[in-house]
Design a protein around this motif. Structure first.
Motif, PDB file in Angstrom:
ATOM      1  N   TYR A 222       0.834  -1.195   0.000  1.00  0.00           N
ATOM      2  CA  TYR A 222       0.000   0.000   0.000  1.00  0.00           C
ATOM      3  C   TYR A 222       0.876   1.254   0.000  1.00  0.00           C
ATOM      4  O   TYR A 222       0.630   2.204  -0.743  1.00  0.00           O
ATOM      5  N   ARG A 223       1.914   1.241   0.809  1.00  0.00           N
ATOM      6  CA  ARG A 223       2.831   2.386   0.861  1.00  0.00           C
ATOM      7  C   ARG A 223       3.599   2.530  -0.464  1.00  0.00           C
ATOM      8  O   ARG A 223       3.837   3.649  -0.923  1.00  0.00           O
ATOM      9  N   GLU A 224       3.963   1.418  -1.097  1.00  0.00           N
ATOM     10  CA  GLU A 224       4.605   1.470  -2.422  1.00  0.00           C
ATOM     11  C   GLU A 224       3.668   2.105  -3.439  1.00  0.00           C
ATOM     12  O   GLU A 224       4.086   2.940  -4.247  1.00  0.00           O
ATOM     13  N   LEU A 225       2.399   1.705  -3.406  1.00  0.00           N
ATOM     14  CA  LEU A 225       1.408   2.272  -4.320  1.00  0.00           C
ATOM     15  C   LEU A 225       1.334   3.783  -4.159  1.00  0.00           C
ATOM     16  O   LEU A 225       1.287   4.522  -5.149  1.00  0.00           O
ATOM     17  N   GLN A 226       1.357   4.251  -2.934  1.00  0.00           N
ATOM     18  CA  GLN A 226       1.240   5.686  -2.678  1.00  0.00           C
ATOM     19  C   GLN A 226       2.447   6.472  -3.204  1.00  0.00           C
ATOM     20  O   GLN A 226       2.359   7.690  -3.362  1.00  0.00           O
ATOM     21  N   GLN A 227       3.540   5.804  -3.501  1.00  0.00           N
ATOM     22  CA  GLN A 227       4.699   6.473  -4.114  1.00  0.00           C
ATOM     23  C   GLN A 227       4.436   6.772  -5.593  1.00  0.00           C
ATOM     24  O   GLN A 227       5.155   7.566  -6.202  1.00  0.00           O
ATOM     25  N   LEU A 228       3.416   6.144  -6.166  1.00  0.00           N
ATOM     26  CA  LEU A 228       3.115   6.289  -7.592  1.00  0.00           C
ATOM     27  C   LEU A 228       2.028   7.319  -7.872  1.00  0.00           C
ATOM     28  O   LEU A 228       1.708   7.590  -9.021  1.00  0.00           O
ATOM     29  N   GLY A 229       1.424   7.859  -6.838  1.00  0.00           N
ATOM     30  CA  GLY A 229       0.340   8.827  -7.001  1.00  0.00           C
ATOM     31  C   GLY A 229      -0.361   9.032  -5.676  1.00  0.00           C
ATOM     32  O   GLY A 229       0.117   8.598  -4.630  1.00  0.00           O
ATOM     33  N   LYS A 230      -1.513   9.667  -5.735  1.00  0.00           N
ATOM     34  CA  LYS A 230      -2.325   9.870  -4.537  1.00  0.00           C
ATOM     35  C   LYS A 230      -3.569   9.002  -4.675  1.00  0.00           C
ATOM     36  O   LYS A 230      -4.396   9.215  -5.557  1.00  0.00           O
ATOM     37  N   PHE A 231      -3.703   8.040  -3.774  1.00  0.00           N
ATOM     38  CA  PHE A 231      -4.804   7.088  -3.816  1.00  0.00           C
ATOM     39  C   PHE A 231      -5.541   7.121  -2.483  1.00  0.00           C
ATOM     40  O   PHE A 231      -4.945   7.359  -1.438  1.00  0.00           O
ATOM     41  N   ASP A 232      -6.837   6.861  -2.512  1.00  0.00           N
ATOM     42  CA  ASP A 232      -7.670   6.832  -1.304  1.00  0.00           C
ATOM     43  C   ASP A 232      -7.636   8.156  -0.548  1.00  0.00           C
ATOM     44  O   ASP A 232      -7.488   8.198   0.671  1.00  0.00           O
ATOM     45  N   THR A 233      -7.834   9.253  -1.258  1.00  0.00           N
ATOM     46  CA  THR A 233      -7.905  10.552  -0.584  1.00  0.00           C
ATOM     47  C   THR A 233      -9.298  10.807  -0.006  1.00  0.00           C
ATOM     48  O   THR A 233      -9.463  11.713   0.804  1.00  0.00           O
ATOM     49  N   LYS A 234     -10.290  10.014  -0.424  1.00  0.00           N
ATOM     50  CA  LYS A 234     -11.657  10.141   0.093  1.00  0.00           C
ATOM     51  C   LYS A 234     -12.177   8.815   0.630  1.00  0.00           C
ATOM     52  O   LYS A 234     -13.231   8.774   1.260  1.00  0.00           O
ATOM     53  N   THR A 235     -11.482   7.726   0.336  1.00  0.00           N
ATOM     54  CA  THR A 235     -11.903   6.395   0.758  1.00  0.00           C
ATOM     55  C   THR A 235     -10.787   5.759   1.572  1.00  0.00           C
ATOM     56  O   THR A 235      -9.755   6.381   1.812  1.00  0.00           O
ATOM     57  N   SER A 236     -10.984   4.522   1.977  1.00  0.00           N
ATOM     58  CA  SER A 236      -9.932   3.761   2.655  1.00  0.00           C
ATOM     59  C   SER A 236      -9.976   2.334   2.138  1.00  0.00           C
ATOM     60  O   SER A 236     -10.953   1.916   1.516  1.00  0.00           O
ATOM     61  N   SER A 237      -8.907   1.586   2.402  1.00  0.00           N
ATOM     62  CA  SER A 237      -8.811   0.211   1.907  1.00  0.00           C
ATOM     63  C   SER A 237      -8.289  -0.722   2.998  1.00  0.00           C
ATOM     64  O   SER A 237      -7.288  -0.416   3.658  1.00  0.00           O
ATOM     65  N   TRP A 238      -8.991  -1.858   3.162  1.00  0.00           N
ATOM     66  CA  TRP A 238      -8.492  -2.904   4.049  1.00  0.00           C
ATOM     67  C   TRP A 238      -7.133  -3.352   3.541  1.00  0.00           C
ATOM     68  O   TRP A 238      -6.909  -3.378   2.327  1.00  0.00           O
ATOM     69  N   ILE A 239      -6.235  -3.713   4.429  1.00  0.00           N
ATOM     70  CA  ILE A 239      -4.951  -4.301   4.048  1.00  0.00           C
ATOM     71  C   ILE A 239      -4.780  -5.614   4.807  1.00  0.00           C
ATOM     72  O   ILE A 239      -5.485  -5.878   5.790  1.00  0.00           O
ATOM     73  N   LYS A 240      -3.852  -6.420   4.355  1.00  0.00           N
ATOM     74  CA  LYS A 240      -3.592  -7.702   5.003  1.00  0.00           C
ATOM     75  C   LYS A 240      -3.210  -7.450   6.461  1.00  0.00           C
ATOM     76  O   LYS A 240      -2.319  -6.669   6.751  1.00  0.00           O
ATOM     77  N   THR A 241      -3.919  -8.117   7.340  1.00  0.00           N
ATOM     78  CA  THR A 241      -3.762  -7.900   8.777  1.00  0.00           C
ATOM     79  C   THR A 241      -2.947  -9.021   9.403  1.00  0.00           C
ATOM     80  O   THR A 241      -3.230 -10.193   9.143  1.00  0.00           O
ATOM     81  N   PRO A 242      -1.949  -8.699  10.213  1.00  0.00           N
ATOM     82  CA  PRO A 242      -1.182  -9.746  10.894  1.00  0.00           C
ATOM     83  C   PRO A 242      -2.085 -10.640  11.749  1.00  0.00           C
ATOM     84  O   PRO A 242      -3.065 -10.169  12.350  1.00  0.00           O
TER      85      PRO A 242
END
Length: 188
Positions: free
Chosen positions: A127-147
């Motif tokens: 998710y952090r790598e993706l954010q290096q490519l642009g601005k994503f989820d500025t109005k929404t949020s996304s579940w990520i893999k949880t430990p």
């Protein structure tokens, strides 16, 4: 309509490849030094992966190439839609969370939906790598893999991008919101 054996009809395949190529060419910053012809050759050799990419596309993910794994020779696709994919929102985190809800159950859960699509839910690092490519989820949020240790206690993690920063949050895994979905990755 898709076939049950996870292959696309020829016209669907051509339309998807055209969409992916157009997106690839419009967003070269996401995949510098990667040639579309090589990506397309890999895609054409893998009908199940094309099926998964089509599911990513149909649910609003706008998949695009974000990397190449030198060790495996695989191209890496992430959902690159500006906001969390519309067709994957209002899901709780996993099947245990879905089962725990007594009332007002969501239509699905993120982990089962991702598995059915043949994709992996993004990790925090991805998710952090993706954010290096642009601005994503500025109005929404996304579940990520949880430990597992967090999930075992009933929690789940999600991220978004606000104030120029990626934020990592927690919520009960059974929660779901109209503005929260999930992003996936696929290796081809």
């Amino acid at each position: 309509m898709k076939n049950q054996n996870k292959t696309l009809l020829p016209e669907q395949r051509e339309e998807l490849l055209k969409t992916l190529k157009d997106r690839f060419e419009k967003n070269k910053n996401r995949h510098q030094d990667i040639e579309w012809a090589k990506v397309q050759a890999r895609l054409e050799a893998s009908t199940e992966k094309l099926w998964s990419l089509d599911d990513m596309e149909v649910t609003g993910g706008e998949p695009d190439v974000v990397g190449y794994d030198q060790k495996t020779g695989e191209y890496i696709f992430y959902d690159c839609s500006a906001e969390s994919p519309k067709g994957r929102r209002s899901f709780c985190y996993d099947s245990a969370a879905l089962e725990s809800r007594k009332e007002h159950k969501p239509a699905n859960n993120a982990l089962d939906a991702a598995a059915a699509m043949g994709i992996e839910i993004l990790t925090e690092e991805q998710y952090r790598e993706l954010q290096q490519l642009g601005k994503f989820d500025t109005k929404t949020s996304s579940w990520i893999k949880t430990p597992a240790d967090i999930r075992k206690l009933g929690g789940a993690l999600f991220c978004d991008y606000r104030y120029g920063t990626v934020f990592l949050y927690h919520n009960g895994a059974e929660s779901y919101y109209a503005a929260r979905g999930f992003r996936g990755s696929l290796r081809v």
